[in-house]
Each structure stands twice: as C-alpha cells, then as structure tokens.
Design a protein around this motif. Structure first.
Motif, PDB file in Angstrom:
ATOM      1  N   GLY A   1    -107.627  -3.954  20.857  1.00  0.00           N
ATOM      2  CA  GLY A   1    -106.473  -4.274  21.010  1.00  0.00           C
ATOM      3  C   GLY A   1    -105.412  -4.403  21.694  1.00  0.00           C
ATOM      4  O   GLY A   1    -104.235  -4.113  21.584  1.00  0.00           O
ATOM      5  N   VAL A   2    -106.227  -3.820  22.792  1.00  0.00           N
ATOM      6  CA  VAL A   2    -105.034  -3.790  23.945  1.00  0.00           C
ATOM      7  C   VAL A   2    -104.768  -5.139  24.963  1.00  0.00           C
ATOM      8  O   VAL A   2    -104.969  -6.007  24.369  1.00  0.00           O
ATOM      9  CB  VAL A   2    -106.323  -2.865  25.712  1.00  0.00           C
ATOM     10  N   ASP A   3    -103.874  -4.708  26.007  1.00  0.00           N
ATOM     11  CA  ASP A   3    -103.139  -5.816  27.061  1.00  0.00           C
ATOM     12  C   ASP A   3    -104.375  -6.192  28.080  1.00  0.00           C
ATOM     13  O   ASP A   3    -104.296  -7.697  28.325  1.00  0.00           O
ATOM     14  CB  ASP A   3    -101.945  -5.942  27.277  1.00  0.00           C
ATOM     15  N   GLY A   4    -105.422  -5.036  28.978  1.00  0.00           N
ATOM     16  CA  GLY A   4    -105.963  -6.162  29.541  1.00  0.00           C
ATOM     17  C   GLY A   4    -106.829  -4.672  29.837  1.00  0.00           C
ATOM     18  O   GLY A   4    -106.455  -4.018  29.412  1.00  0.00           O
ATOM     19  N   VAL A   5    -107.361  -4.537  30.984  1.00  0.00           N
ATOM     20  CA  VAL A   5    -108.253  -3.320  31.359  1.00  0.00           C
ATOM     21  C   VAL A   5    -108.977  -3.116  32.546  1.00  0.00           C
ATOM     22  O   VAL A   5    -107.872  -4.055  33.111  1.00  0.00           O
ATOM     23  CB  VAL A   5    -110.166  -3.014  30.849  1.00  0.00           C
ATOM     24  N   ALA A   6    -108.756  -1.445  32.329  1.00  0.00           N
ATOM     25  CA  ALA A   6    -108.724  -0.921  34.440  1.00  0.00           C
ATOM     26  C   ALA A   6    -110.030   0.099  34.814  1.00  0.00           C
ATOM     27  O   ALA A   6    -110.232   0.184  33.565  1.00  0.00           O
ATOM     28  CB  ALA A   6    -107.331  -0.796  34.599  1.00  0.00           C
ATOM     29  N   VAL A   7    -110.643  -0.638  36.348  1.00  0.00           N
ATOM     30  CA  VAL A   7    -111.376   0.096  36.957  1.00  0.00           C
ATOM     31  C   VAL A   7    -111.115   0.617  37.839  1.00  0.00           C
ATOM     32  O   VAL A   7    -110.172   1.147  38.059  1.00  0.00           O
ATOM     33  CB  VAL A   7    -112.939  -0.924  36.099  1.00  0.00           C
TER      34      VAL A   7
ATOM     35  N   ALA B   1    -117.205  -7.021  38.465  1.00  0.00           N
ATOM     36  CA  ALA B   1    -118.060  -7.987  37.700  1.00  0.00           C
ATOM     37  C   ALA B   1    -118.235  -8.240  36.232  1.00  0.00           C
ATOM     38  O   ALA B   1    -118.510  -8.553  35.136  1.00  0.00           O
ATOM     39  CB  ALA B   1    -118.838  -8.655  38.448  1.00  0.00           C
ATOM     40  N   ALA B   2    -118.760  -6.941  36.486  1.00  0.00           N
ATOM     41  CA  ALA B   2    -119.462  -6.534  34.950  1.00  0.00           C
ATOM     42  C   ALA B   2    -118.497  -6.537  33.362  1.00  0.00           C
ATOM     43  O   ALA B   2    -118.009  -6.772  33.051  1.00  0.00           O
ATOM     44  CB  ALA B   2    -120.325  -5.618  34.797  1.00  0.00           C
ATOM     45  N   THR B   3    -116.953  -5.772  34.179  1.00  0.00           N
ATOM     46  CA  THR B   3    -116.047  -5.703  33.625  1.00  0.00           C
ATOM     47  C   THR B   3    -115.469  -6.877  33.260  1.00  0.00           C
ATOM     48  O   THR B   3    -114.998  -7.052  31.853  1.00  0.00           O
ATOM     49  CB  THR B   3    -114.903  -4.637  34.112  1.00  0.00           C
ATOM     50  N   ARG B   4    -115.269  -7.642  34.064  1.00  0.00           N
ATOM     51  CA  ARG B   4    -115.090  -9.059  33.663  1.00  0.00           C
ATOM     52  C   ARG B   4    -116.040  -9.691  32.637  1.00  0.00           C
ATOM     53  O   ARG B   4    -115.111 -10.577  31.686  1.00  0.00           O
ATOM     54  CB  ARG B   4    -114.823 -10.043  35.195  1.00  0.00           C
TER      55      ARG B   4
END
Length: 291
Positions: free
Chosen positions: A36-42, A63-66
């Motif tokens: 339920g988050v709005d985005g992710v960051a690495v 790329a793997a995160t995307r």
C-alpha cells in the motif's frame, strides 16, 4: 496535515557470496509495492550500500526494482555528489529511474555539484542526511538550495527533525518528507511533512500507519505508531540495514541477509529480530533458532 506519499527505501539484495541477488531485489520491490505504498526507492545513502556497487550494478539494481514495483514510481538515491554522481545518475536514469534523490554534500560548491544532476531532466529530490554526509544546513539554506535546483521535495533525516521540517514546509514550497526508519514520523507530520521515505522490513505496517494520517485521524495514527514502536527501535540506527535485511530473510523474501559493508549481526540481535517481528504481528517464516 495528511501524508501524501510513502516511498520507502529498500536495501540492496545480495547472495551469500556478495553478488547481486536480482530476483531478491525484485521480490523486495514486489512485497513493498503490495503493502500500500506510493512508490519504492533504492540505493539510499544509509540503506542501499551504493558506495559498494559498481556502475553497471547500479543499473541492474534499478532495473530489477522496476520489474517488481508493479508500475509504482522508482526513486534512486545518489549517495555522492562527487565525480561519480553524474555517471551514477545517468545509469539510474537509463535503467528507468523516475526520480533521483541526491544527498546534499558538505562544502561550498554543493550547488554546482547538484546542478549537473538536476540538468539531466529527471525529477529531483534533495536528501539531507548530515550523519552520513557531514553537511549541516539550516532550513533557510535547504529551502534556497531546493528552490534554486527546482527540487520537488527535501527528505530530512536529522534528529530531531521537527524544526528543519517546519522551516521548509509551507504552501508553494517543495514538499518535505521524513525518514529515519519512521522513528520520528509523528513529529515529522506535526511539523508539516507530507510523507516519508523511511525504509522498513514491515512496509505494510508503515503503510497502515500512513493511511491514518491520510484519513486525517492523528489519534489513530498515534496508536498505530505506538504498536509499531518496538520494531522501529530495533530497525533505526547504525545497525539498521543489517537488521532490515535479517528481517526480510526471516520473512522469506530474501534468501540471504548478506551486506557488503559492515559486520554481520550477532545471535542476540537475530533473536531480537524474530521476537520484535512477532510482537508487531508480522509472520516470520524462518525464525532464528532460540527465539
């Protein structure tokens, strides 16, 4: 004031031999996206070990995160604004970064270093993390820098964060977001923060807490925060990355809690990870023996 964004920083996943675990990276992103988050960051300054990665590995992590992020925006941290910052920013952008989060460096030439990144045309946030960078700017200086660069937000990770957040937040100004593993989330929101980038191995609980702020129910948010506090205490601070990775391993999302930098956790802390996860109601698939 309601939170509008929860975009947690993820750790970088490694196998036991310290090579990148790209399937694990995608699984981290997918599990967090489903929370339920709005985005992710690495590649966060204190959470993604960016200084231990080669340039080609940066692109692979992004790329793997995307692939796992289910279409959510992917932000990429730039731990350094030295000579390596621009190549890293370009690698992140080419791999699909939607947003760059640049650490504010110490030194009078910080504006020049950050301008080169801003000129890439990828939306930019500033990241004020003095414990890592040594840069200790006050609110007017941070606000002026953000406005000069056209930054959309300032992430404040300085404890206690209230005065800095309050000095930056305001109508027509860049958004202000918190961090610090969520430990000061109530104070950040009370001071005007519009979100958090706090990394967490329990993102579903962090998302549930944030949803109460979205609903403008601070009393319920405070109750949710107090319920989560036993875990937040363990996850914040210098060993926080190792705690977070061990928690993801115990939850069955990662196959290894390996870090490239820093010493492994000891037995007592691994047992505490199991106990605190259970205490806040999170399923533990691979508990540490003896917990």
């Amino acid at each position: 004031m309601a939170i509008f964004r929860t975009q947690p920083f993820l750790p970088t996943a490694f196998h036991d031999d310290a090579t990148l675990d790209l399937d694990g990276q995608s699984a981290l992103a997918a599990t967090t996206a489903a929370a339920g988050v709005d985005g992710v960051a690495v590649l966060g300054t204190g959470s993604g070990e960016p200084g231990a990665l080669r340039l080609e590995e940066v692109a692979d992590v992004v790329a793997a995160t995307r692939r796992g992020a289910a279409g959510l925006p992917v932000a990429v941290g730039l731990a350094s604004t030295g000579p390596g910052a621009l190549p890293m920013a370009r690698a992140a952008a080419s791999a699909g970064a939607d947003l760059l989060v640049a650490a504010v460096p110490a030194g009078a030439d910080r504006g020049e270093a950050l301008t080169a990144v801003a000129e890439l045309g990828v939306p930019l946030w500033l990241h004020h993390v003095p414990a890592v960078t040594g840069a200790r700017l006050d609110a007017p200086a941070l606000l002026a820098l953000a406005e000069d660069l056209g930054a959309g937000a300032v992430v404040v990770e300085a404890a206690p964060p209230g005065d800095l957040v309050a000095g930056i937040a305001g109508e027509g100004r860049p958004a202000t977001l918190g961090g610090l593993a969520g430990l000061f989330l109530p104070e950040e929101v009370e001071a005007g923060a519009l979100g958090t980038t706090a990394g967490s191995a329990v993102p579903e609980r962090l998302g549930a807490l944030a949803s109460r702020y979205r609903a403008e129910d601070p009393a319920a948010a405070w109750d949710a925060y107090l319920e989560l506090l036993p875990w937040l205490r363990l996850e914040v601070g210098s060993p926080g990355l190792r705690v977070r990775k061990e928690a993801w391993r115990q939850r069955g999302v990662l196959g290894s809690a390996r870090v490239r930098e820093g010493t492994p956790l000891g037995t007592a802390t691994k047992i505490a990870v199991t106990r605190r996860l259970r205490q806040v109601g999170v399923e533990v698939r691979a508990p540490y023996p003896g917990a």
